[in-house]
Scaffold this motif. Structure first.
Motif, mmCIF file in Angstrom:
data_model
loop_
_atom_site.group_PDB
_atom_site.id
_atom_site.type_symbol
_atom_site.label_atom_id
_atom_site.label_comp_id
_atom_site.label_asym_id
_atom_site.label_seq_id
_atom_site.Cartn_x
_atom_site.Cartn_y
_atom_site.Cartn_z
ATOM 1 N N MET A 7 0.838 -1.193 0.000
ATOM 2 C CA MET A 7 0.000 0.000 0.000
ATOM 3 C C MET A 7 0.878 1.249 0.000
ATOM 4 O O MET A 7 1.893 1.294 0.693
ATOM 5 C CB MET A 7 -0.921 0.012 1.234
ATOM 6 N N THR A 8 0.502 2.243 -0.811
ATOM 7 C CA THR A 8 1.259 3.479 -0.902
ATOM 8 C C THR A 8 0.942 4.395 0.269
ATOM 9 O O THR A 8 -0.222 4.642 0.581
ATOM 10 C CB THR A 8 0.916 4.214 -2.209
ATOM 11 N N ARG A 9 1.986 4.892 0.945
ATOM 12 C CA ARG A 9 1.789 5.846 2.027
ATOM 13 C C ARG A 9 1.675 7.250 1.460
ATOM 14 O O ARG A 9 2.130 7.534 0.374
ATOM 15 C CB ARG A 9 2.938 5.764 3.016
ATOM 16 N N MET A 10 1.057 8.148 2.235
ATOM 17 C CA MET A 10 0.838 9.508 1.759
ATOM 18 C C MET A 10 2.138 10.247 1.475
ATOM 19 O O MET A 10 2.158 11.186 0.694
ATOM 20 C CB MET A 10 0.000 10.300 2.767
ATOM 21 N N THR A 11 3.225 9.806 2.102
ATOM 22 C CA THR A 11 4.513 10.480 1.884
ATOM 23 C C THR A 11 5.342 9.841 0.784
ATOM 24 O O THR A 11 6.380 10.379 0.408
ATOM 25 C CB THR A 11 5.325 10.475 3.185
ATOM 26 N N ASP A 12 4.906 8.682 0.273
ATOM 27 C CA ASP A 12 5.649 8.011 -0.781
ATOM 28 C C ASP A 12 5.539 8.795 -2.089
ATOM 29 O O ASP A 12 4.472 9.328 -2.421
ATOM 30 C CB ASP A 12 5.110 6.600 -1.007
ATOM 31 N N PRO A 13 6.616 8.869 -2.851
ATOM 32 C CA PRO A 13 6.538 9.596 -4.129
ATOM 33 C C PRO A 13 5.673 8.853 -5.137
ATOM 34 O O PRO A 13 5.531 7.631 -5.092
ATOM 35 C CB PRO A 13 7.992 9.654 -4.593
ATOM 36 N N ILE A 14 5.106 9.608 -6.045
ATOM 37 C CA ILE A 14 4.423 9.042 -7.201
ATOM 38 C C ILE A 14 5.454 8.984 -8.321
ATOM 39 O O ILE A 14 6.191 9.945 -8.551
ATOM 40 C CB ILE A 14 3.209 9.895 -7.604
ATOM 41 N N HIS A 15 5.533 7.860 -8.989
ATOM 42 C CA HIS A 15 6.527 7.655 -10.039
ATOM 43 C C HIS A 15 5.893 7.842 -11.410
ATOM 44 O O HIS A 15 4.788 7.349 -11.666
ATOM 45 C CB HIS A 15 7.133 6.254 -9.941
ATOM 46 N N ILE A 16 6.593 8.529 -12.276
ATOM 47 C CA ILE A 16 6.139 8.739 -13.647
ATOM 48 C C ILE A 16 7.187 8.182 -14.592
ATOM 49 O O ILE A 16 8.371 8.511 -14.482
ATOM 50 C CB ILE A 16 5.906 10.227 -13.950
ATOM 51 N N VAL A 17 6.767 7.338 -15.510
ATOM 52 C CA VAL A 17 7.663 6.780 -16.513
ATOM 53 C C VAL A 17 7.421 7.520 -17.819
ATOM 54 O O VAL A 17 6.339 7.436 -18.407
ATOM 55 C CB VAL A 17 7.433 5.270 -16.693
ATOM 56 N N GLY A 18 8.426 8.266 -18.269
ATOM 57 C CA GLY A 18 8.300 9.040 -19.494
ATOM 58 C C GLY A 18 8.210 10.526 -19.208
ATOM 59 O O GLY A 18 7.358 10.963 -18.432
ATOM 60 N N GLY A 19 9.088 11.300 -19.835
ATOM 61 C CA GLY A 19 9.137 12.732 -19.594
ATOM 62 C C GLY A 19 8.701 13.559 -20.785
ATOM 63 O O GLY A 19 9.227 14.652 -21.006
ATOM 64 N N GLY A 20 7.742 13.062 -21.552
ATOM 65 C CA GLY A 20 7.191 13.833 -22.663
ATOM 66 C C GLY A 20 6.157 14.828 -22.177
ATOM 67 O O GLY A 20 6.162 15.247 -21.021
ATOM 68 N N MET A 21 5.258 15.221 -23.043
ATOM 69 C CA MET A 21 4.238 16.205 -22.695
ATOM 70 C C MET A 21 3.388 15.726 -21.517
ATOM 71 O O MET A 21 3.160 16.458 -20.552
ATOM 72 C CB MET A 21 3.328 16.478 -23.897
ATOM 73 N N ALA A 22 2.917 14.490 -21.592
ATOM 74 C CA ALA A 22 2.040 13.970 -20.547
ATOM 75 C C ALA A 22 2.784 13.788 -19.232
ATOM 76 O O ALA A 22 2.288 14.170 -18.164
ATOM 77 C CB ALA A 22 1.422 12.646 -20.991
ATOM 78 N N GLY A 23 3.970 13.197 -19.291
ATOM 79 C CA GLY A 23 4.730 12.956 -18.076
ATOM 80 C C GLY A 23 5.147 14.237 -17.389
ATOM 81 O O GLY A 23 5.081 14.361 -16.162
ATOM 82 N N ALA A 24 5.584 15.223 -18.179
ATOM 83 C CA ALA A 24 6.001 16.509 -17.611
ATOM 84 C C ALA A 24 4.831 17.210 -16.942
ATOM 85 O O ALA A 24 4.956 17.747 -15.833
ATOM 86 C CB ALA A 24 6.598 17.389 -18.708
ATOM 87 N N GLU A 25 3.675 17.215 -17.605
ATOM 88 C CA GLU A 25 2.508 17.894 -17.020
ATOM 89 C C GLU A 25 2.000 17.163 -15.785
ATOM 90 O O GLU A 25 1.618 17.797 -14.792
ATOM 91 C CB GLU A 25 1.388 17.997 -18.056
ATOM 92 N N ALA A 26 1.995 15.833 -15.814
ATOM 93 C CA ALA A 26 1.576 15.071 -14.645
ATOM 94 C C ALA A 26 2.481 15.372 -13.453
ATOM 95 O O ALA A 26 2.019 15.583 -12.326
ATOM 96 C CB ALA A 26 1.586 13.576 -14.956
#
Length: 455
Positions: A1-20
């Motif tokens: 289970m993800t804790r509130m302090t755990d980072p959210i990971h994004i795979v891909g740094g294009g338009m969608a990844g950067a905006e997310a």
């Protein structure tokens, strides 16, 4: 289970990844961007910058009252989108379109994210689907082979695919301005720079017919054994359009309307090739609508048949590449989560939206949905009557799964507004009604309970 302090990971740094990443970080939540470039390159990318533009430098129409993508621009600005902020900051004259100086734009997005205290950027390729944590996969249509195979193995289906093409870019000082001229179609734009944002090369009938003959006869890039040629209709190679009929291009990217040749004002061109400024210096121009799968040698021969481009020097030639995307109506839930692994979200072009703005918009929503879930909040997507709501509804259940294909935002995805006249004469009022309704609904969505302030 993800804790509130755990980072959210994004795979891909294009338009969608950067905006997310921006939306998550602005909400005060830690985020890690995993971008394989520049360590692992792709066919189309040239740099390791985040949000690199690999095809056109245009975000298309910026009209938020009569155009669905312009409305999407409006919504992203209202939501504090990084992509739109940087696009506005690095805007180039382009009539009614939002064109961007691509390199400074990507550099600015990258610098802003790297400077954010809640953002970490890791240069690594992710090749498997993680078993735990909160993840957003925004790898786009050029998802690496290893990760694409991991996704295919999880979903149990063959990845859908279509072929995308890139238009060539020409050095401005190699264009013969004794034949070409600067003018935006119908002189659109509020300033002189905007009204002269496009460069035009005219053709008479004989030149056009010879050009079509050469285009059809040119050597093309062959598909690999077993590949079938499916294209996204909004980005067809120019030779594929020509194969559909000799007049197709004259009613498409080469239409001769709304333009007057100052070199021969009394002669109406049979066809016109337009080039759009590709950088702020005005040293580069891309040939509008000229995506191609011709081989490099054939491209230079054929494109130098265009009046004014006889001695053209190319900064980049066109190319074709295979894009992959999910059958999202089958695989994703209304929160953009993979149904079989709900800790994994998908965003951007891999979900089946097409275009820079649409990809960034889905990244914006995925980021907001992910950070809300990490905080135990029940965040719903915007109403379907908004541009973002129409897109997410389309990819997560509104589209027919059997015929699902990449889609730009358009008013056909919106619920009808009752009581409006149909037909072409009522179109302007109908589109205005769509955008008025969308802006009110999106404003309410932001104000009521969806604004994600830092925890």
């Amino acid at each position: 289970m993800t804790r509130m302090t755990d980072p959210i990971h994004i795979v891909g740094g294009g338009m969608a990844g950067a905006e997310a990443a921006w939306q998550i970080a602005q909400a005060g939540h830690p985020v890690v961007i995993h971008e394989m470039r520049p360590k692992v390159g792709t066919f189309a990318h040239q740099t390791g910058h985040l949000a690199e533009m690999v095809c056109s430098n245009s975000f298309r129409s910026d009209d938020s009252e009569q155009n669905a993508v312009g409305l999407l621009h409006w919504e992203m600005r209202a939501a504090g989108g990084l992509i739109m902020e940087m696009a506005d900051r690095h805007r180039l004259p382009a009539g009614g379109a939002l064109a961007v100086d691509r390199d400074p734009f990507a550099e600015a997005v990258t610098a802003r994210l790297r400077a954010h205290p809640m953002v970490s950027v890791v240069a690594e390729e992710v090749t498997a689907l993680p078993a735990s944590g909160a993840w957003i996969f925004a790898t786009g249509p050029l998802t690496s082979a290893a990760l694409a195979e991991a996704i295919r193995a999880e979903t149990g289906t063959e990845a859908l695919a279509f072929f995308d093409a890139i238009a060539p870019i020409v050095y401005a000082d190699s264009i013969d301005m004794g034949q070409a001229w600067m003018q935006s179609r119908y002189d659109k734009g509020e300033t002189e720079a905007e009204r002269t944002a496009y460069l035009n090369c005219p053709m008479d009938r004989d030149q056009y017919e010879a050009f079509i003959d050469a285009l059809l006869a040119a050597e093309k890039t062959a598909f690999k054994p077993g590949e079938t040629a499916g294209y996204f209709d909004g980005c067809l190679p120019i030779e594929v359009m020509a194969e559909r009929g000799r007049e197709t291009l004259r009613f498409g990217p080469m239409k001769p309307v709304g333009l007057t040749n100052p070199h021969a004002p009394d002669q109406k061109p049979h066809a016109v090739v337009q080039l759009r400024r590709d950088n702020a210096l005005g040293t580069l121009f891309n040939i509008v609508g000229f995506q191609t799968k011709m081989k490099y040698g054939a491209q230079t021969d054929v494109f130098r048949m265009i009046p004014g481009l006889e001695n053209a020097s190319f900064a980049r030639l066109g190319a074709i590449h295979r894009n992959t995307f999910l059958n999202s109506p089958t695989l994703l839930d209304a929160q953009m989560r993979l149904k079989s692994k709900p800790h994994l979200r998908f965003a951007g072009q891999i979900t089946g939206v097409e275009g820079y703005v649409e990809s960034a918009a889905m990244g914006l929503l995925a980021g907001r949905l992910a950070v809300a879930e990490a905080r135990g909040q029940n965040l719903q997507a915007p109403p379907q009557g908004t541009a973002m709501g129409a897109l997410i509804h389309h990819i997560t259940g509104g589209a027919e799964a059997k015929t699902f294909q990449p889609m730009n935002v358009n008013f056909g995805l919106f619920p009808p507004v009752e009581g409006l006249k149909g037909g072409r004469r009522g179109r302007k009022d109908r589109y205005k009604a769509y955008t008025d309704r969308a802006k009110a609904a999106f404003t309410d969505w932001l104000a009521a309970r969806q604004t994600l302030a830092p925890a």
